[in-house]
Design a protein around this motif. Structure first.
Motif, PDB file in Angstrom:
ATOM      1  N   ILE A  24      27.605 -16.283  55.015  1.00 52.31           N
ATOM      2  CA  ILE A  24      27.667 -16.809  56.383  1.00 52.31           C
ATOM      3  C   ILE A  24      26.318 -16.625  57.074  1.00 52.31           C
ATOM      4  N   TYR A  25      25.713 -15.448  56.925  1.00 52.98           N
ATOM      5  CA  TYR A  25      24.380 -15.227  57.495  1.00 52.98           C
ATOM      6  C   TYR A  25      23.394 -16.249  56.938  1.00 52.98           C
ATOM      7  N   HIS A  26      23.498 -16.517  55.647  1.00 51.17           N
ATOM      8  CA  HIS A  26      22.580 -17.470  55.019  1.00 51.17           C
ATOM      9  C   HIS A  26      22.736 -18.863  55.638  1.00 51.17           C
ATOM     10  N   ILE A  27      23.957 -19.295  55.816  1.00 51.75           N
ATOM     11  CA  ILE A  27      24.210 -20.609  56.419  1.00 51.75           C
ATOM     12  C   ILE A  27      23.639 -20.661  57.839  1.00 51.75           C
ATOM     13  N   ILE A  28      23.882 -19.617  58.613  1.00 49.05           N
ATOM     14  CA  ILE A  28      23.363 -19.583  59.988  1.00 49.05           C
ATOM     15  C   ILE A  28      21.836 -19.566  59.976  1.00 49.05           C
ATOM     16  N   GLY A  29      21.255 -18.793  59.064  1.00 49.94           N
ATOM     17  CA  GLY A  29      19.798 -18.758  58.951  1.00 49.94           C
ATOM     18  C   GLY A  29      19.212 -20.115  58.620  1.00 49.94           C
ATOM     19  N   ASP A  30      19.823 -20.809  57.665  1.00 47.64           N
ATOM     20  CA  ASP A  30      19.350 -22.152  57.310  1.00 47.64           C
ATOM     21  C   ASP A  30      19.506 -23.121  58.481  1.00 47.64           C
ATOM     22  N   LEU A  31      20.577 -22.967  59.232  1.00 50.05           N
ATOM     23  CA  LEU A  31      20.788 -23.818  60.398  1.00 50.05           C
ATOM     24  C   LEU A  31      19.684 -23.589  61.437  1.00 50.05           C
ATOM     25  N   TYR A  32      19.400 -22.331  61.728  1.00 55.35           N
ATOM     26  CA  TYR A  32      18.328 -22.038  62.684  1.00 55.35           C
ATOM     27  C   TYR A  32      16.992 -22.579  62.185  1.00 55.35           C
ATOM     28  N   ARG A  33      16.731 -22.458  60.889  1.00 59.26           N
ATOM     29  CA  ARG A  33      15.482 -22.974  60.335  1.00 59.26           C
ATOM     30  C   ARG A  33      15.392 -24.481  60.555  1.00 59.26           C
ATOM     31  N   SER A  34      16.489 -25.183  60.313  1.00 56.21           N
ATOM     32  CA  SER A  34      16.477 -26.638  60.481  1.00 56.21           C
ATOM     33  C   SER A  34      16.271 -27.047  61.942  1.00 56.21           C
ATOM     34  N   LEU A  35      16.616 -26.157  62.855  1.00 53.36           N
ATOM     35  CA  LEU A  35      16.416 -26.408  64.282  1.00 53.36           C
ATOM     36  C   LEU A  35      15.030 -25.970  64.767  1.00 53.36           C
ATOM     37  N   GLY A  36      14.231 -25.417  63.841  1.00 55.10           N
ATOM     38  CA  GLY A  36      12.899 -24.954  64.215  1.00 55.10           C
ATOM     39  C   GLY A  36      12.886 -23.589  64.882  1.00 55.10           C
ATOM     40  N   LYS A  37      13.992 -22.874  64.827  1.00 55.21           N
ATOM     41  CA  LYS A  37      14.083 -21.531  65.420  1.00 55.21           C
ATOM     42  C   LYS A  37      13.834 -20.508  64.304  1.00 55.21           C
ATOM     43  N   PHE A  38      12.560 -20.375  63.958  1.00 53.70           N
ATOM     44  CA  PHE A  38      12.191 -19.625  62.764  1.00 53.70           C
ATOM     45  C   PHE A  38      12.416 -18.123  62.876  1.00 53.70           C
ATOM     46  N   ASN A  39      12.206 -17.548  64.035  1.00 54.50           N
ATOM     47  CA  ASN A  39      12.441 -16.112  64.190  1.00 54.50           C
ATOM     48  C   ASN A  39      13.917 -15.773  64.020  1.00 54.50           C
ATOM     49  N   GLU A  40      14.780 -16.589  64.621  1.00 52.68           N
ATOM     50  CA  GLU A  40      16.219 -16.385  64.463  1.00 52.68           C
ATOM     51  C   GLU A  40      16.637 -16.576  63.007  1.00 52.68           C
ATOM     52  N   ALA A  41      16.075 -17.611  62.376  1.00 49.61           N
ATOM     53  CA  ALA A  41      16.373 -17.865  60.963  1.00 49.61           C
ATOM     54  C   ALA A  41      15.998 -16.656  60.119  1.00 49.61           C
ATOM     55  N   PHE A  42      14.815 -16.113  60.363  1.00 52.58           N
ATOM     56  CA  PHE A  42      14.358 -14.968  59.581  1.00 52.58           C
ATOM     57  C   PHE A  42      15.295 -13.779  59.740  1.00 52.58           C
ATOM     58  N   GLU A  43      15.767 -13.518  60.940  1.00 50.31           N
ATOM     59  CA  GLU A  43      16.659 -12.375  61.163  1.00 50.31           C
ATOM     60  C   GLU A  43      17.955 -12.518  60.373  1.00 50.31           C
ATOM     61  N   TYR A  44      18.534 -13.700  60.359  1.00 48.51           N
ATOM     62  CA  TYR A  44      19.774 -13.904  59.607  1.00 48.51           C
ATOM     63  C   TYR A  44      19.525 -13.867  58.102  1.00 48.51           C
ATOM     64  N   LEU A  45      18.426 -14.448  57.662  1.00 49.37           N
ATOM     65  CA  LEU A  45      18.127 -14.432  56.229  1.00 49.37           C
ATOM     66  C   LEU A  45      17.789 -13.023  55.744  1.00 49.37           C
ATOM     67  N   LYS A  46      17.176 -12.240  56.605  1.00 47.43           N
ATOM     68  CA  LYS A  46      16.888 -10.844  56.261  1.00 47.43           C
ATOM     69  C   LYS A  46      18.192 -10.065  56.082  1.00 47.43           C
ATOM     70  N   LYS A  47      19.166 -10.315  56.949  1.00 45.88           N
ATOM     71  CA  LYS A  47      20.478  -9.677  56.801  1.00 45.88           C
ATOM     72  C   LYS A  47      21.144 -10.115  55.491  1.00 45.88           C
ATOM     73  N   THR A  48      20.995 -11.392  55.162  1.00 50.48           N
ATOM     74  CA  THR A  48      21.525 -11.908  53.901  1.00 50.48           C
ATOM     75  C   THR A  48      20.962 -11.117  52.733  1.00 50.48           C
ATOM     76  N   LEU A  49      19.657 -10.952  52.727  1.00 48.75           N
ATOM     77  CA  LEU A  49      18.992 -10.242  51.637  1.00 48.75           C
ATOM     78  C   LEU A  49      19.438  -8.787  51.572  1.00 48.75           C
ATOM     79  N   GLN A  50      19.589  -8.139  52.706  1.00 54.32           N
ATOM     80  CA  GLN A  50      20.017  -6.735  52.723  1.00 54.32           C
ATOM     81  C   GLN A  50      21.405  -6.573  52.108  1.00 54.32           C
ATOM     82  N   ILE A  51      22.329  -7.443  52.465  1.00 56.95           N
ATOM     83  CA  ILE A  51      23.691  -7.345  51.918  1.00 56.95           C
ATOM     84  C   ILE A  51      23.695  -7.665  50.436  1.00 56.95           C
TER      85      ILE A  51
END
Length: 75
Positions: A24-51
């Motif tokens: 779910i974090y990964h999907i949200i991160g990709d969504l933020y990336r597609s919207l150009g919200k790169f900092n938000e995308a990075f935070e969600y993708l970082k959580k993805t990687l941690q889990i």
């Protein structure tokens, strides 16, 4: 909005470190990336990687997808 609702329900049902939460974090991160919200995308993708680091061995294919999304966020 619906992804956030899904995340909230899933966190309550599965806990913080379940692999489904990472997805779910990964999907949200990709969504933020597609919207150009790169900092938000990075935070969600970082959580993805941690889990995923806790849930899977380092050679698991999901890591490749996660690293690709992280790379696409910044390049």
């Amino acid at each position: 909005e619906f992804y956030q609702k899904d995340l909230k329900i899933s966190l309550q049902a599965l806990g913080d470190n379940h692999p489904e939460i990472a997805s779910i974090y990964h999907i949200i991160g990709d969504l933020y990336r597609s919207l150009g919200k790169f900092n938000e995308a990075f935070e969600y993708l970082k959580k993805t990687l941690q889990i995923r680091t806790l849930a899977f061995p380092a050679t698991h294919p999901r890591f490749g997808v996660t690293y690709l999304s992280l790379a696409n966020t910044f390049y």
